[in-house]
Design an enzyme around this catalytic site. Sequence first.
Site, mmCIF file in Angstrom:
data_model
loop_
_atom_site.group_PDB
_atom_site.id
_atom_site.type_symbol
_atom_site.label_atom_id
_atom_site.label_comp_id
_atom_site.label_asym_id
_atom_site.label_seq_id
_atom_site.Cartn_x
_atom_site.Cartn_y
_atom_site.Cartn_z
ATOM 1 N N HIS A 250 -17.892 22.495 0.753
ATOM 2 C CA HIS A 250 -18.489 23.614 -0.345
ATOM 3 C C HIS A 250 -17.987 23.358 -1.627
ATOM 4 C CE1 HIS A 250 -18.394 26.276 3.564
ATOM 5 N NE2 HIS A 250 -19.614 25.382 3.430
ATOM 6 N N GLN A 251 -18.346 21.972 -2.307
ATOM 7 C CA GLN A 251 -17.571 21.909 -3.652
ATOM 8 C C GLN A 251 -18.417 22.708 -4.508
ATOM 9 O OE1 GLN A 251 -18.865 19.381 -1.721
ATOM 10 N NE2 GLN A 251 -16.869 18.485 -0.625
#
Length: 545
Positions: free
Chosen positions: A470-471
């Site tokens: 989930h960058q």
Amino acid sequence: METYDYIIVGAGSAGCPVAAALSADPDIKVLLLEAGPHADRFWVNTPAGMGKLYFNKLLNWNYHTEPMTMLKDRRMYWPRGKTLGGSSSINGMVFIRGHRGDFDSWRDLGNPGWGYDDVLPYFRSMEHFERREDRFRGQGGPLWISDPVRKEPASGDFIEAAKQLGHRELEDMNGEEHDGVGFMQHTIRKGRRHSAFVAFVKPILHRSNLTVRTDCRVERLLFEGRTVIGVEVFHKGRRLKIAASREVILSGGAINSPQLLMLSGVGPAEELQKHGIPVVLDAPGVGRNLQDHFYVHTGWRARADSSYNANLAGLRKYWEGFKYLMSHRGYLALGSSQVAAFVKSQPEEERADLQISFRPMTFQYNADGTVDVENQPGMGVSVYQLRPNTTGAVTLRSPNAADKAVCTPHFLTDPDDISAVISGIRQIRDIMTSKPIAARVVSEEIPGPQVCTDDEIFRFMQDTGNSAHHQGGTCRMGGDGMAVVDERLRVHGLARLRVVDASIMPHLTSGNTNAPTIMIGVKGGDMIRQDMAPRRSIAMEQGAT
């Protein structure tokens, strides 16, 4: 010289809705560029095929972090989608908007128009929630949101055990309440993955003013002074320059968007000079504020009737495959996880800061890079901290666009982050040893009952901790000196350039980030149309900078 009104770099979760919004005006010429190939493939369309895509060399960027000291110099694998639909074409299809407070915080950090009440209409307009429409949920939108086609008894028992410990059951975790436990929703339509490309772009491919080009790597932006006038691309062995008479929109994601800015001379001056890149704009925030959800997995050996591993392994998987081909139902039509519990790491937390995810099945990762379902029955439970204090950076490996960026997330360097995840592991154990789910557990396999103290759990996190993939945050939205874009997603200090993707998040949302990333694309497309820049005449020379 090809010329379009708008050039969108990246046909992913945000880029696809931007393309749909802009091409709705037949007088606007839109070019949507994607570095990867098309995505219309069996294992992309089949929800359970995500395991086949995890290390796919064709449809996946296959990023790795730099070695991290606190993780015993491990390099962490970061898959990102490299195909039409981007990561929405390879992910677990979980749809979680986030907490109201996430967006109110974005607004309060100096971004008017991004509070929960501001973004809710965009969430509602973009979705077709198959169950109903109300003041929180929408129907009639392009993106299909569904409940699991099968709700396993073990998943129901996990929810009941969490309730016994005081957690509220949620009928809809994307509705009025966020904190609690309940079944997840997924971007699956009638048993098939419903990616951002399938939802927003595939139905409008007939539009004569929309051009979609795959296998096209954008290598740098082209400038006239500090005005962006186009892009240089590498396509089929050739480098081409393409002009944008209105704007260029970067939707490459939290790794690719800052990398492209830096390759084009926009970023921290010291970083650019290190690689011999002429500085167009000293923008110190580009690539900084890298955030991700640090993820820890636990595994539980289960009774045979408590796991569907056996249905996806051995000879039974062929029967499941046949059923799926005939009906698009069964275990191959399920997303990655069934249940989520949003809980507090400490009672004094204002709202949940941990997400615990449950699935009545388990994977094994093979030495050759493939992923298979385990042969023995198992249940997997994972946890990650929703609002980490830790930030890292995306920097350049070289001035060559073909070289992958350097990703340094700095996991396990903040004591509060560490304490929160340790609490999460203990809470997983509390749930899994409570009735009725406890009756389905044969043994705790990972990390195992021998891992008890905080120090032992911390070492387990060092050895096995991973990324939830989930960058975000690397082109942060705001008005201060480290912000990259303003609240209209325009890049500070440059004209006719925006960033519209997860990189603009000031901080991550509470949950899986695909739903808010798509919302950013929908809202971004609407803002670009509202702000419609006048066309400018471009006489681009072959030597344009």
